[in-house]
Design a protein around this motif. Sequence first.
Motif, PDB file in Angstrom:
ATOM      1  N   PRO A   1      43.272  44.501  85.791  1.00 15.13           N
ATOM      2  CA  PRO A   1      43.028  43.069  85.950  1.00 15.13           C
ATOM      3  C   PRO A   1      41.611  42.618  85.400  1.00 15.13           C
ATOM      4  CG  PRO A   1      42.843  43.698  88.024  1.00 15.13           C
ATOM      5  CD  PRO A   1      43.331  44.739  87.464  1.00 15.13           C
ATOM      6  N   VAL A   2      41.678  41.464  85.220  1.00 19.09           N
ATOM      7  CA  VAL A   2      40.468  40.753  84.543  1.00 19.09           C
ATOM      8  C   VAL A   2      40.131  41.062  82.954  1.00 19.09           C
ATOM      9  CG1 VAL A   2      37.947  39.942  85.069  1.00 19.09           C
ATOM     10  CG2 VAL A   2      39.361  40.215  86.973  1.00 19.09           C
ATOM     11  N   LEU A   3      39.720  42.558  83.118  1.00 16.51           N
ATOM     12  CA  LEU A   3      39.644  43.030  81.752  1.00 16.51           C
ATOM     13  C   LEU A   3      39.949  44.546  81.778  1.00 16.51           C
ATOM     14  CD1 LEU A   3      37.514  42.146  79.332  1.00 16.51           C
ATOM     15  CD2 LEU A   3      35.814  43.830  80.349  1.00 16.51           C
ATOM     16  N   ASP A   4      40.725  44.690  80.639  1.00 14.36           N
ATOM     17  CA  ASP A   4      41.450  46.059  80.572  1.00 14.36           C
ATOM     18  C   ASP A   4      40.559  47.198  80.386  1.00 14.36           C
ATOM     19  OD1 ASP A   4      41.299  46.567  77.891  1.00 14.36           O
ATOM     20  OD2 ASP A   4      42.897  44.942  77.506  1.00 14.36           O
ATOM     21  N   GLY A   5      41.050  48.342  80.708  1.00 13.02           N
ATOM     22  CA  GLY A   5      40.244  49.368  80.394  1.00 13.02           C
ATOM     23  C   GLY A   5      39.517  49.633  78.876  1.00 13.02           C
ATOM     24  N   LEU A   6      40.628  49.030  77.944  1.00 16.20           N
ATOM     25  CA  LEU A   6      40.060  49.260  76.580  1.00 16.20           C
ATOM     26  C   LEU A   6      38.875  48.520  76.320  1.00 16.20           C
ATOM     27  CD1 LEU A   6      40.386  50.019  73.376  1.00 16.20           C
ATOM     28  CD2 LEU A   6      42.127  48.269  73.567  1.00 16.20           C
ATOM     29  N   ALA A   7      38.817  47.072  76.718  1.00 16.76           N
ATOM     30  CA  ALA A   7      38.140  46.134  76.409  1.00 16.76           C
ATOM     31  C   ALA A   7      36.770  46.476  77.377  1.00 16.76           C
ATOM     32  CB  ALA A   7      38.339  44.743  76.987  1.00 16.76           C
ATOM     33  N   ALA A   8      36.779  47.055  78.355  1.00 19.81           N
ATOM     34  CA  ALA A   8      35.733  47.723  79.205  1.00 19.81           C
ATOM     35  C   ALA A   8      35.035  48.760  78.512  1.00 19.81           C
ATOM     36  CB  ALA A   8      36.154  48.193  80.770  1.00 19.81           C
ATOM     37  N   THR A   9      35.721  49.701  77.796  1.00 17.18           N
ATOM     38  CA  THR A   9      35.266  50.875  77.158  1.00 17.18           C
ATOM     39  C   THR A   9      34.466  50.258  75.808  1.00 17.18           C
ATOM     40  OG1 THR A   9      36.829  52.289  77.789  1.00 17.18           O
ATOM     41  CG2 THR A   9      35.798  52.879  75.877  1.00 17.18           C
ATOM     42  N   ARG A  10      35.055  49.420  75.343  1.00 16.32           N
ATOM     43  CA  ARG A  10      34.423  48.850  74.162  1.00 16.32           C
ATOM     44  C   ARG A  10      32.908  48.375  74.529  1.00 16.32           C
ATOM     45  NH1 ARG A  10      39.439  45.782  71.511  1.00 16.32           N
ATOM     46  NH2 ARG A  10      40.021  47.235  69.821  1.00 16.32           N
ATOM     47  N   GLN A  11      32.954  47.284  75.560  1.00 15.87           N
ATOM     48  CA  GLN A  11      31.698  46.813  75.931  1.00 15.87           C
ATOM     49  C   GLN A  11      30.588  47.756  76.487  1.00 15.87           C
ATOM     50  OE1 GLN A  11      31.754  43.420  78.808  1.00 15.87           O
ATOM     51  NE2 GLN A  11      33.622  42.586  77.845  1.00 15.87           N
ATOM     52  N   LEU A  12      31.106  48.885  76.984  1.00 13.00           N
ATOM     53  CA  LEU A  12      30.028  49.861  77.578  1.00 13.00           C
ATOM     54  C   LEU A  12      29.636  50.958  76.363  1.00 13.00           C
ATOM     55  CD1 LEU A  12      31.905  51.220  80.684  1.00 13.00           C
ATOM     56  CD2 LEU A  12      29.554  50.039  80.799  1.00 13.00           C
ATOM     57  N   LEU A  13      30.480  51.213  75.292  1.00 12.22           N
ATOM     58  CA  LEU A  13      30.004  52.134  74.441  1.00 12.22           C
ATOM     59  C   LEU A  13      29.689  51.326  73.083  1.00 12.22           C
ATOM     60  CD1 LEU A  13      33.045  54.727  74.839  1.00 12.22           C
ATOM     61  CD2 LEU A  13      30.707  54.548  75.828  1.00 12.22           C
ATOM     62  N   GLY A  14      29.769  50.205  73.081  1.00 15.06           N
ATOM     63  CA  GLY A  14      29.275  49.325  71.827  1.00 15.06           C
ATOM     64  C   GLY A  14      27.739  49.205  71.820  1.00 15.06           C
ATOM     65  N   GLY A  15      27.531  48.836  70.437  1.00 10.37           N
ATOM     66  CA  GLY A  15      25.859  48.802  70.382  1.00 10.37           C
ATOM     67  C   GLY A  15      25.242  50.008  70.195  1.00 10.37           C
ATOM     68  N   ALA A  16      23.800  49.936  70.497  1.00  7.71           N
ATOM     69  CA  ALA A  16      23.090  51.390  70.186  1.00  7.71           C
ATOM     70  C   ALA A  16      22.350  51.515  71.429  1.00  7.71           C
ATOM     71  CB  ALA A  16      21.815  50.883  69.037  1.00  7.71           C
ATOM     72  N   ARG A  17      22.799  51.307  72.483  1.00 12.78           N
ATOM     73  CA  ARG A  17      22.261  51.656  73.969  1.00 12.78           C
ATOM     74  C   ARG A  17      22.261  53.129  73.897  1.00 12.78           C
ATOM     75  NH1 ARG A  17      22.708  48.066  78.387  1.00 12.78           N
ATOM     76  NH2 ARG A  17      23.269  50.020  79.659  1.00 12.78           N
ATOM     77  N   ALA A  18      21.012  53.785  74.512  1.00 17.90           N
ATOM     78  CA  ALA A  18      21.000  55.354  74.540  1.00 17.90           C
ATOM     79  C   ALA A  18      21.502  55.837  75.923  1.00 17.90           C
ATOM     80  CB  ALA A  18      19.313  55.552  74.426  1.00 17.90           C
ATOM     81  N   ASP A  19      21.690  54.802  76.926  1.00 16.93           N
ATOM     82  CA  ASP A  19      22.089  55.285  78.088  1.00 16.93           C
ATOM     83  C   ASP A  19      23.516  54.961  78.249  1.00 16.93           C
ATOM     84  OD1 ASP A  19      22.168  52.731  78.271  1.00 16.93           O
ATOM     85  OD2 ASP A  19      21.168  52.432  80.105  1.00 16.93           O
ATOM     86  N   ARG A  20      24.222  54.956  77.157  1.00 15.22           N
ATOM     87  CA  ARG A  20      25.858  54.840  77.467  1.00 15.22           C
ATOM     88  C   ARG A  20      26.413  55.853  77.930  1.00 15.22           C
ATOM     89  NH1 ARG A  20      27.084  53.786  71.175  1.00 15.22           N
ATOM     90  NH2 ARG A  20      25.771  55.460  71.051  1.00 15.22           N
ATOM     91  N   PRO A  21      27.358  55.559  79.038  1.00 15.93           N
ATOM     92  CA  PRO A  21      28.051  56.763  79.541  1.00 15.93           C
ATOM     93  C   PRO A  21      29.225  57.262  78.945  1.00 15.93           C
ATOM     94  CG  PRO A  21      29.013  54.658  80.517  1.00 15.93           C
ATOM     95  CD  PRO A  21      27.618  54.314  79.719  1.00 15.93           C
ATOM     96  N   ARG A  22      29.665  58.384  79.166  1.00 13.04           N
ATOM     97  CA  ARG A  22      30.888  58.728  78.762  1.00 13.04           C
ATOM     98  C   ARG A  22      32.328  58.545  79.304  1.00 13.04           C
ATOM     99  NH1 ARG A  22      29.786  62.513  74.756  1.00 13.04           N
ATOM    100  NH2 ARG A  22      27.686  63.251  74.811  1.00 13.04           N
ATOM    101  N   VAL A  23      33.274  57.886  78.758  1.00 20.14           N
ATOM    102  CA  VAL A  23      34.383  57.406  79.409  1.00 20.14           C
ATOM    103  C   VAL A  23      35.549  58.254  78.992  1.00 20.14           C
ATOM    104  CG1 VAL A  23      36.029  55.537  79.121  1.00 20.14           C
ATOM    105  CG2 VAL A  23      33.632  54.894  78.893  1.00 20.14           C
ATOM    106  N   LEU A  24      36.089  58.614  80.342  1.00 23.19           N
ATOM    107  CA  LEU A  24      37.405  59.255  80.450  1.00 23.19           C
ATOM    108  C   LEU A  24      38.378  58.486  80.980  1.00 23.19           C
ATOM    109  CD1 LEU A  24      38.800  62.304  80.641  1.00 23.19           C
ATOM    110  CD2 LEU A  24      37.624  62.742  82.769  1.00 23.19           C
ATOM    111  N   ILE A  25      39.529  58.437  80.062  1.00 22.80           N
ATOM    112  CA  ILE A  25      40.492  57.416  80.234  1.00 22.80           C
ATOM    113  C   ILE A  25      41.534  58.125  81.313  1.00 22.80           C
ATOM    114  CG2 ILE A  25      42.257  56.095  79.055  1.00 22.80           C
ATOM    115  CD1 ILE A  25      39.806  55.045  78.430  1.00 22.80           C
ATOM    116  N   LEU A  26      41.980  57.141  82.436  1.00 19.09           N
ATOM    117  CA  LEU A  26      43.015  57.730  83.156  1.00 19.09           C
ATOM    118  C   LEU A  26      44.275  57.124  82.443  1.00 19.09           C
ATOM    119  CD1 LEU A  26      41.152  56.618  86.431  1.00 19.09           C
ATOM    120  CD2 LEU A  26      41.410  59.106  85.589  1.00 19.09           C
TER     121      LEU A  26
END
Length: 220
Positions: free
Chosen positions: A58-83
Motif C-alpha cells: 500500500p501507499v507506494l508499491d515496490g516498483l515505485a519505491a525501488t525507483r525512488q531508492l535507486l534513482g539519481g546519483a546517490r553513492a549510498d544506494r542499497p541493493r534491492v532484492l524483489i520479493l
Amino acid sequence: MIRVLIADDQAMVRQGFGALLSAQPDLLVVGDAADGAAAVTEARRLDPDVVLMDVRMPVLDGLAATRQLLGGARADRPRVLILTTFDLDDYVYEALRAGASGFLLKDAPAADLVHGVRVVAAGDALLAPAVTRRLIADFASRPDRRGPRPTGLAGLTPREVDVLRLIARGRSNAEIAADLVVAEQTVKTHVGRILAKLRLRDRAQAVVVAYETGLVAAGE
C-alpha cells in the motif's frame, strides 16, 4: 555485517524473514516497513546494504519505491532484492529496469533467502539464475522495450562481449571461466570492466542490457 531492511505489508512475513536473517552471524536486520513509502524513508534513515522489497504494497508499491531508492546519483544506494510469488506481472520487469538486483520467491527455502541476501550484497552474481533467465527472456520478448540503451556497448572488447553473453544466460563466474577456458579471476576482471564501461551497478542490469540491445535473443 550485511545490513538488511525488510519491506512487506504482511507482518508475519516481516517477522519470519527477520527472525531467519537475524540468526545469521553476518546479517543484521536494521528495520522493516509495511509499505513502499515507509521503505524509502527507512532505507534513507537506516542505510541498509540490501532491501528485501515486496512488489505489491500500500501507499507506494515496490516498483515505485525501488525507483525512488535507486534513482539519481546517490553513492549510498542499497541493493534491492524483489520479493515475489512468481505470479508475475509488469511490476517485476519494470523493477529490473529500475535497477533491482534480483528476485526471491516468497516460498523459497530458508537457505535460499540467506544465500540470496549475501549474493545481492556482494553484487557478484545473479540470484537464482534459472528464475532470472526465465524472467528476462519473457521480458525481452515483449514489444515494449523502453529501457536505456547504453552507447558504450561498442566499446566492449570481443572477449567482454563473450562474457556479457554468458552473464545474460545466467552463468556464474566459475561457469564462464570453464566455458572460456580462463581463470575465474580473469572473468571477474572482465565483469568489472563491462559494468564500468556500461555504467551498470550489477549483473542483473547487465542481463537487461544484453537482451535490450539484441546481444542475446530470448530463448537462446
